[in-house]
Structure formats: structure tokens, C-alpha cells
Design an enzyme around this catalytic site. Sequence first.
Site, PDB file in Angstrom:
ATOM      1  N   ASP A  42      -3.235  -7.758  -0.743  1.00  0.00           N
ATOM      2  CA  ASP A  42      -2.233  -6.637  -0.653  1.00  0.00           C
ATOM      3  C   ASP A  42      -0.472  -6.563  -1.852  1.00  0.00           C
ATOM      4  O   ASP A  42       0.279  -7.839  -1.471  1.00  0.00           O
ATOM      5  CB  ASP A  42      -1.624  -6.323   0.342  1.00  0.00           C
ATOM      6  CG  ASP A  42      -0.877  -4.864   1.005  1.00  0.00           C
ATOM      7  OD1 ASP A  42      -0.139  -3.894  -0.268  1.00  0.00           O
ATOM      8  OD2 ASP A  42      -0.766  -4.381   2.259  1.00  0.00           O
ATOM      9  N   ASP A 135      -3.634  -0.928  -4.141  1.00  0.00           N
ATOM     10  CA  ASP A 135      -3.102  -1.504  -4.421  1.00  0.00           C
ATOM     11  C   ASP A 135      -3.219  -2.618  -3.209  1.00  0.00           C
ATOM     12  O   ASP A 135      -3.279  -4.162  -3.382  1.00  0.00           O
ATOM     13  CB  ASP A 135      -1.970  -1.134  -4.746  1.00  0.00           C
ATOM     14  CG  ASP A 135      -0.894  -1.122  -3.147  1.00  0.00           C
ATOM     15  OD1 ASP A 135      -1.858  -0.733  -2.771  1.00  0.00           O
ATOM     16  OD2 ASP A 135      -0.009  -1.786  -2.705  1.00  0.00           O
ATOM     17  N   GLU A 136      -4.641  -2.622  -2.772  1.00  0.00           N
ATOM     18  CA  GLU A 136      -4.991  -3.464  -2.044  1.00  0.00           C
ATOM     19  C   GLU A 136      -6.457  -3.536  -1.793  1.00  0.00           C
ATOM     20  O   GLU A 136      -6.918  -2.166  -2.017  1.00  0.00           O
ATOM     21  CB  GLU A 136      -4.534  -2.884  -0.314  1.00  0.00           C
ATOM     22  CG  GLU A 136      -4.654  -2.071   0.133  1.00  0.00           C
ATOM     23  CD  GLU A 136      -4.372  -2.292   1.663  1.00  0.00           C
ATOM     24  OE1 GLU A 136      -3.615  -3.344   2.332  1.00  0.00           O
ATOM     25  OE2 GLU A 136      -3.960  -0.988   2.053  1.00  0.00           O
TER      26      GLU A 136
END
Length: 418
Positions: A42, A135-136
Site C-alpha cells: 500500500d 495505489d495498492e
Amino acid sequence: MPTLCRDCLHRVEPAVTRCVACGSRRVVSHPELFRLTVAHVDCDAFYASVEKRDRPELLSRPVIVGGGKRGVVSACCYIARTRGVRSAMPMFKALAACPDAVVIKPEMAKYVHEGRRIRTMMEALTPLVQPMSIDEAVLDLAGTEALHGAPPAVVLARFALAVEREVGVTVSIGLAANRLMAKLAAERDKPRGFAVIGADEAAGWLAPQPVSLLPGVGPAMAKRLQAAGFSTLGQLGALEPREAMRRFGDEGPALAARARGEDARRVNPDRETKSISAETTFETDIAAREALEAPLWRLCEKLARRLTEKGFAAGGVTLKLKTAAFATRTRAARLPQPTRLPDVLFAAVRPLLAKEADGTAFRLIGIGAQPLAAAADADLGDLADPEAPKRAARWAAVETLRAKFGDGAVMRGRGLRK
């Protein structure tokens, strides 16, 4: 106990608090450190981190990425978080909590580009990468030790350093025996963290935690569980399957199993996308139907572009409206045939808007495509609509011109801002 330095990647057996090779205190020790293979990665405050990377003068300042005073917080840095700012918080509340914050309008194209760079770096580690958001992602590195010449923990620490060096943002990593525990581990040590939860310790670690910690248990579900006498995950996990089903229905047994840290889901790089959407928050509330139609048209164009980029078509549309009091209204309609054309999307969602435009003032409007259909089935035309292929060709020509000369090169009158 196996120990890894996250700065120089030195490995030793005894647990230490400082690396014997480089002196760093960024060491991680765990009995299963070099055996676990499932990781949740993350990025830390991703949007705000990208902005601080591009504007170093803001490194020590609280930064909020959001859509103006009427919008909500898309992301915020950790300095702003210490002041009480949170993602999805109304902007006026965020600025009241942190009046000295630097507010930056989101630049999604930049964030998507950087997210894809990081995704490519993940895919160099293992083919089993399942994106969870921009974003993860969750990764399974089982069977990759021979390829990389190191166990997954070392490979992940090396990856985190590479992201910092090459992209200029930091990531937090959770390493565990399954996806659920990897996600929870990633939240333990932010930012720039690396946390490990072993298979044998999962149930014990979860037991004293509040039920709200479990992903998928929102405020309403947490209240329901607490009203039934379950305030901790240990209490919930102690339920036998039959009793869990009696109390909470078909989802009860799985809920109790997750409360014990059990998760049989595999990392699936081909996870199905269920919906694609676009929305906007107004600077001032809008009530008139005609005034709502202009931004709705622009969102139809944006949604059509996103469908094309992702290789899908819309099998139905969903209208989303949020009132000035933050109450959400949704309406949905199925389409006679799949489409990727803004005209068709607008024609389908416009009647839904007419039913909701009853004088209520709205602060947000959005449109989504759900269910999704294959792009190959879109806008084929039939006896009822033989012009569909021609409209598709015209839209493709418009998008080509916009790609070359900018979005303002070709516009419909209904999309002009007044």
C-alpha cells in the site's frame, strides 16, 4: 529468530534492534519472516506523496489533495492526518481542522501514471499481482525464491527501496499467510512500514481487536454486532458455524472465520472489474434539472472514455446524486444493448435525473456503468438502431482529435460551462 535490515538487506538469525552491518534501526524480526509469501503493498498517502515529491518545498507542510471547499478530501499527508484530516472528509471540515494546509487539486492522470509504474515493478516480482486500487495491490510470491535468489521478505524490502529511489514515494508492506492478514499487517506500521503476522499468531492477535477492524465491517455492521453482544473479534470468532449462521444468516460462518484470521481467497491477477464510474462535486449546490444536465453530459463523455481505456462497455447505467445534507440517491437502468457512446449513456441516464430533480439541491452528481459488458458487443447496431456503428465512428474521430489537440478541440453545446 530471522532478522532482516530493510535498508541494507543484511540477514541474521538472532533478533536485534539495530542492524549489525549498517547500524539502521529499520529491522524486522519474526519466526516466519522467510517462509511467508502473501504480501499487501500500500502506497503511503499516495496522491499527497506524489505532490510533495514534485514540490519539495511542501515536505514539511500539511498537504490536502481535494476538490476545493465544496469537495471532499481525496488524500492527505501524514502531517495533516495528525491534525484530524481524513480521506473522504468534507473539505470545509478538513480546513477547519487544519487551516494552514496546502490544498492541491487532484491530477488523476499523473497519479495513474505513477501507479502504473509501481504496478509494473510489482509484476517483475511475481505474475500473481492483484490490484486493489490505483495505489495498492496484493501479491503472492510463492515459488519465486529461486528466480530472485532470496526469500519473499527480502525481495519485498528490495522492492520498497526501489520504489523510493525510482518513483519518489514510500510504501508499506504487510506479510502474512493469507490476503486478509496481509492487509491488516500493512496497516500496522504506516508509513514506510513492514509488518509481519504469522499463521499461528493470527487468531490471537485478532482476538482483542474491535470488530470494526475487520475489512468489510462498516459502522452499520459494527453496531449490529455490538448490539448482539460481539464487541471484539475474539467473541465473534468463537462462534460455531451453525450458531454464526443462525445469528447472522448465510454470511455468518464466513464472518466468524475471518474474525479468526482465516481466508482462503487466492491472489487473482484477473480479478473482474464490476463497475466503472465518474462523478463530480459542485462548487455550489445545484437544484435545476437543466443546470444538472451539463455536468452530467461531461461525465458521460468521461465515462465513455474510461470504458474504452479499460476495454469494457456499459450494459446499464447508474445515476448517483448527493444532497446538500449528504444523503445519497441512486437510480439504475439497463440498456437494450451494450454501449461505449456518451450519447447513449446520456439518453439512458437523463430520464433518471428528471425523476430526481424535484427541487432538491445537490452537491454531487455521478454516473456509473454496471453491469459491464464486453467491448466487442458494444454499439453493433440492429434493426431498431442501424445508425449505432456510425455514431461509434464519429465518437472515435472526436476522441482522436481531442487526443491530438486537447479536450476543448471538439465540444457539444450541452457540455459548456455557464
